[in-house]
Design an enzyme around this catalytic site. Structure first.
Site, PDB file in Angstrom:
ATOM      1  N   GLY A 547       0.855  -1.175   0.184  1.00  0.00           N
ATOM      2  CA  GLY A 547      -0.193   0.067  -0.095  1.00  0.00           C
ATOM      3  C   GLY A 547       0.896   1.301  -0.008  1.00  0.00           C
ATOM      4  O   GLY A 547       0.517   2.259  -0.531  1.00  0.00           O
ATOM      5  N   VAL A 551       8.363  -3.104  -2.990  1.00  0.00           N
ATOM      6  CA  VAL A 551       8.801  -3.890  -1.967  1.00  0.00           C
ATOM      7  C   VAL A 551      10.072  -4.612  -3.128  1.00  0.00           C
ATOM      8  O   VAL A 551       9.961  -5.162  -3.964  1.00  0.00           O
ATOM      9  CB  VAL A 551       8.321  -4.808  -1.205  1.00  0.00           C
ATOM     10  N   LYS A 565      11.553  -2.053   1.811  1.00  0.00           N
ATOM     11  CA  LYS A 565      10.170  -1.434   1.282  1.00  0.00           C
ATOM     12  C   LYS A 565      10.600  -0.012   1.174  1.00  0.00           C
ATOM     13  O   LYS A 565      10.817   0.784   2.250  1.00  0.00           O
ATOM     14  CB  LYS A 565       9.336  -1.785   2.608  1.00  0.00           C
ATOM     15  N   ASP A 662      -4.455  -3.562  10.076  1.00  0.00           N
ATOM     16  CA  ASP A 662      -4.298  -3.935   8.742  1.00  0.00           C
ATOM     17  C   ASP A 662      -4.057  -5.429   8.484  1.00  0.00           C
ATOM     18  O   ASP A 662      -3.269  -5.616   7.740  1.00  0.00           O
ATOM     19  CB  ASP A 662      -3.613  -2.814   8.024  1.00  0.00           C
TER      20      ASP A 662
END
Ligand SMILES: *[C@@H]1O[C@H](CO)[C@@H](O)[C@H](O)[C@H]1NC(C)=O
Ligand SMILES: *[C@@H]1O[C@H](CO)[C@@H](O)[C@H](O)[C@H]1NC(C)=O
Ligand SMILES: *[C@@H]1O[C@H](CO)[C@@H](O)[C@H](O)[C@H]1NC(C)=O
Ligand SMILES: *[C@@H]1O[C@H](CO)[C@@H](O)[C@H](O)[C@H]1NC(C)=O
Ligand SMILES: *[C@@H]1O[C@H](CO)[C@@H](O)[C@H](O)[C@H]1NC(C)=O
Ligand SMILES: *[C@@H]1O[C@H](CO)[C@@H](O)[C@H](O)[C@H]1NC(C)=O
Ligand SMILES: *[C@@H]1O[C@H](CO)[C@@H](O)[C@H](O)[C@H]1NC(C)=O
Ligand SMILES: *[C@@H]1O[C@H](CO)[C@@H](O)[C@H](O)[C@H]1NC(C)=O
Length: 857
Positions: A547, A551, A565, A662
């Site tokens: 999101g 990566v 990331k 999340d």
């Protein structure tokens, strides 16, 4: 002697019956030869690939005449004759009637057919009509002219498809005859009668493919851009092969006479079809003869943005954003109209100088029914053409391969979906003010909130500023070097003000005897090190797209493999979230949490460096038809328990109380032994001391995993994580994705589906067929399902805590019965707005949460 003769006679008889029998599996039906249900009659195409006969679908007792793949043991019916008029008993017949048509009726009741091809033929030739099942699976009715023996095709089943089309079959229209071959879904798996979904090619404007629910547009792909139909996409970014296989042998034909799609069988050992399922999904299924299994390569619609006009007119829908809908450039959200309205006043078109276009990248092109094709124009010529007409609202390339030709849109733009990669560019027309604003926005990120008037001032001020900047440049250069270092220090201070984390600038660690501080040791990597490790962020090293940015896989000089990331600068993750994630992850140590090795900050660049997980994430396995079989029940159970332990650690065992917010399959990584590791703490919240609940204005998280109280009121607690865990658990068991709670999207509401099956005592149907095969202990799986259902109960207080969950998963204690999850989050209006040119005033509140209403069922 006598017995020998008898034996001979018997053999003769057997031979006689043998020939009779094989005579019955011919591929033609003639005036004198028909098939009846009572004698199990059927015809088989000459290559043995297709069979026509009587069948009963699913659990139904009714009898239908249909065609199916003869070599696929799981009867897969691809065409049905009397779909709306079933035979109620087994006395049916399928034969050529006196008028030359072929018809279905009860034996001896020739005058009242349940279904007939119903073509009018000249009486003379009709006497000689024959029906033949061709090797392609096409049933063709022909008549022969007695005087010159020429054959005429009077009717063919390929022109009247039911819910499927397959190799060699044209799906689309013939402008000469007005024939439109459309697919109509079955009512249900047990009833082939005409359902509510249809798929057809619409040739208004530029041809596209539409799915309708009743008379309302439901889903759309197209137009054809030389490479693909705009909007036809792979199922997930990782499943890159799927779409290639599914569409490798497709072609799109568009000439003066005909518009259709057609495909070839991918290889000789496959049978495949495109099918419209009863719940409104189009699926591409391929049967592999050698593996004896169906594989599904494409399913659409895939998410909320695929729903036609989900956000209303003049919007951009991006499923990866929590708030999917945004107004197009040049439009703003109007609270009165509840839709996007043009910023500039009506009638000013063409008056102001300097109109231009803003590029929208990676989009599914807008509805092209108001579109015109200029087959010979370059993009530059197209831009000029578009500017000429006040009604022209945008343009795009019509052939991304050859680069020649373009589409121009006239009028309101509808149904634009944006992706994070692939697809194509669309150029939207805007006025000079918007154009300038966009230029500035591009240069200085985060400028969105500024008012339009301010933008104009900015433009004029900017000119003056250039002079100033020029002068300052030399001076600035002198100080640049030292400032850079200061900046770095500032970031570090900001980040780790309250942590005792030790940084070492090189890979060498600060050796300390104290175990606690050693655990929290982080490495501060140079940008150069990361660039070298990831081959300058090469595409080849990209592992996926989170999101907050891509990566990458990397390898440090010491050989250690890492995952980097890279937070995109325009991602939602600002310095706050970054700080959060680094701080949190560094302090946490658990075998079910991914380990943070360090980070890298260099001006705009913010990066996190994790240990590398060779097996990617859970969604890579459980939602992939082939890979899911690698996870047997034992493995899945271990993963479920592992995730539960990881969350429990976050909730109560670590020194802090952390809510992840999340949890989803793509955030569960798998190490080389397929142990689950929870990742992505960027959205997590730490709770001070005994605080258990909080409110937030910005709801972060992923649709489908959000608990009702969080999605609607922004209220989160450990119980919202429990909810997400419940969804995760059910996904792991069923191998299906919970897309969200759209009441008009029943096929993807896993929760309701699971509850229904569970309640009807059909629990075993929930289980992913690929784990059912290895005879898993059903009662154990059912226990897990029950725990999952307990976790997804509506009221947070009803849900168990993670410690009870871990207990329930590993002990045989009695479980309480779950309460039915009744909530359903739906759009704020009915889906039944009939057409495309949806003015948008009924659409959900754009730029606010798309989840707008809680409705009990
Ligand atoms: C037709 O098939 C059914 C089931 O396979 C069988 O029971 C029945 O005897 C068959 N009837 C005839 C006339 O062959
Ligand atoms: C089969 O059903 C039809 C229509 O309901 C009826 O006319 C016929 O008599 C039935 N035949 C038998 C054998 O039950
Ligand atoms: C055949 O066509 C005629 C006229 O087109 C129509 O009235 C009739 O219902 C049709 N019959 C069947 C069995 O479809
Ligand atoms: C059959 O063929 C003959 C010779 O070609 C032609 O004159 C006649 O019209 C045809 N009949 C029909 C019904 O097409
Ligand atoms: C039907 O076919 C037979 C053999 O092909 C032929 O002799 C006869 O003339 C045909 N009848 C008509 C009406 O076309
Ligand atoms: C179908 O596509 C595959 C993959 O591109 C190709 O290898 C194969 O030859 C194609 N088959 C046909 C019949 O075109
Ligand atoms: C289209 O472009 C080609 C190549 O540039 C040119 O030869 C042809 O005349 C053009 N056709 C039309 C109709 O403009
Ligand atoms: C533009 O729109 C007006 C009014 O809606 C219409 O009369 C006109 O024909 C349109 N022009 C073009 C080029 O589509």
């Amino acid at each position: 002697m006598g017995s020998k003769r008898r034996c001979f006679r018997v053999s003769l008889l057997i031979i006689f019956f043998f020939f009779r029998c094989c005579n019955t599996t011919t591929d033609t039906i003639t005036q004198n030869r028909y098939i009846s249900d009572a004698s199990n009659g059927s015809v088989v195409s000459s290559n043995g690939n297709f069979k026509l006969g009587f069948f009963s679908p699913g659990k139904s007792e009714n009898r239908y005449v249909g065609i199916w793949f003869n070599k696929v043991p799981l009867q897969t019916v691809v065409w049905v004759a009397n779909r709306d008029n079933p035979l109620k008993n087994r006395t049916g017949a399928f034969k050529i009637t006196d008028d030359g048509n072929i018809a279905v009726f009860y034996s001896g009741n020739d005058r009242l057919p349940l279904w007939s091809t119903n073509v009018s033929m000249p009486a003379a030739t009709s006497r000689n009509s024959t029906a033949k099942l061709l090797p392609s699976g096409n049933l063709v009715l022909t008549t022969e002219n007695g005087s010159d023996h020429t054959e005429t095709v009077e009717w063919q089943s390929f022109d009247y498809p039911t819910d499927s089309y397959w190799a060699g079959m044209k799906f689309g229209l013939d402008e000469r005859t007005g024939l439109n071959r459309i697919l109509t879904s079955w009512k249900s798996d047990d009833d082939p009668a005409k359902g509510e979904f249809t798929v057809r090619i619409d040739s208004r404007g530029v041809p596209q493919i539409f799915m309708y629910k009743g008379s309302a547009a439901y889903f759309r792909v197209g137009p054809w851009n030389g490479l693909t139909l705009s909007g036809v996409r792979k199922v997930s970014p990782q499943n890159t092969q799927g779409i290639d296989v599914a569409f490798a042998n497709y072609s799109f034909v568009n000439n003066r006479d005909e518009v259709y799609v057609i495909f070839k069988e991918p290889n000789p050992s496959t049978f495949s079809r495109m099918v419209l399922k009863p719940l409104g999904t189009v699926e591409r299924q391929i049967w592999y003869l050698d593996i004896q299994q169906w594989y599904q390569f494409y399913v659409a619609p895939q998410d909320r943005c695929d729903h036609y006009g989900w956000c209303g007119a003049s919007t951009l829908c991006n499923n990866e954003n929590t708030v999917a809908c945004a107004c197009l450039p040049g439009f703003e959200y109007s609270k009165e109209d509840l839709s996007c309205v043009e910023k500039r006043k009506a009638g000013t078109c063409g008056k102001g100088e300097g109109e231009g276009f803003i590029k929208l990248a990676h989009v599914k092109l807008p509805d092209a029914r108001t579109c015109r094709l200029f087959s010979n124009m370059s993009l530059e010529e197209c831009e000029m053409e578009c500017l000429k007409s006040c009604n022209c609202t945008g343009y795009a390339s019509a052939d991304v391969v050859e680069g020649r030709g373009c589409f121009a849109w006239y009028g309101v733009l509808n149904d634009i979906k944006q992706y994070s990669q692939d697809e194509q560019d669309f150029y939207i027309r805007v006025d000079a003010i918007e154009l300038a604003a966009n230029m500035i926005r591009k240069k200085s990120k985060g400028f969105e909130g500024v008012k339009r008037t301010l933008v104009i001032i900015f433009v004029s001020v900017a000119l003056g500023a250039i002079l100033f900047i020029f002068c300052s440049y030399y001076l600035w250069r002198k100080h640049a070097k030292s400032k850079d270092l200061k900046e770095k220090q500032r970031y570090r201070d900001m980040l780790f003000l309250d942590s005792t984390t030790n940084f070492s600038n090189e890979d060498t660690c600060n050796e300390k005897s104290n175990e606690k501080s050693k655990n929290m040791e982080l490495t501060f990597y140079d940008l150069d090190t990361i660039v070298a490790a990831t081959d300058n962020f090469s595409i080849a090293k990209k592992l996926g797209q989170g999101g907050y940015g891509p990566v990458y896989k990397g390898k440090l000089p010491n050989g250690q493999e890492i995952a980097v990331k890279r937070l995109s600068s325009n991602s939602g993750q600002g310095i706050t979230e970054f700080k959060n994630e680094v701080l949190l992850t560094a302090k946490l140590q658990h075998r079910n949490l991914v380990k943070l090795l360090g980070c890298c900050i260099d001006n705009e660049e913010k990066m996190l460096v994790y240990e590398y997980m060779p097996n990617k994430s859970l969604d890579y396995f459980i939602f992939d038809e082939t890979r899911k079989s690698l996870l047997d029940w034992k493995r899945r159970h271990e993963i479920i328990v592992g995730i539960a332990r990881g969350i429990l650690y976050l909730h109560q065992d670590s020194r802090l109380r952390i809510i992840h917010r999340d949890l989803k399959t793509s955030n569960i990584l798998l190490d080389d032994e397929l142990n689950p590791k929870i990742s992505d703490l960027g959205t997590a919240r730490i709770f001070a001391g005994k605080q258990k609940e909080a409110n937030t204005r910005t709801v972060v998280g992923t649709f489908g995993y959000m608990s009702p109280e969080y999605a609607l009121d922004g209220q989160f607690s450990v119980k919202s994580d429990v909810f997400s865990f419940g969804v995760l658990l059910l996904e792991i068991i069923s191998g299906k994705k919970n897309m969200g709670f759209f009441n008009d999207y029943p096929s993807s509401n896993l929760i309701q589906e699971v509850w229904k099956l569970w309640n009807e005592d059909r629990g075993s149907e929930i289980i992913d067929s690929s784990i059912l095969r290895d005879s898993c202990p059903i009662h154990e799986v059912m226990r897990c399902v029950q725990v999952g259902l307990l976790c997804i109960q509506d009221k947070a207080t009803d849900r168990p805590t993670m410690s009870s969950v871990v207990f329930m998963l590993s002990n045989e204690a009695n479980l309480p019965p779950p309460i039915q999850p009744t909530f359903s989050i739906q759009r704020s209006h009915d889906q039944n707005n009939t057409d495309s040119t949806n003015t948008g005033n009924k659409s959900p509140s754009v730029n606010e949460l798309t989840v707008t209403e809680l409705r009990a069922r």
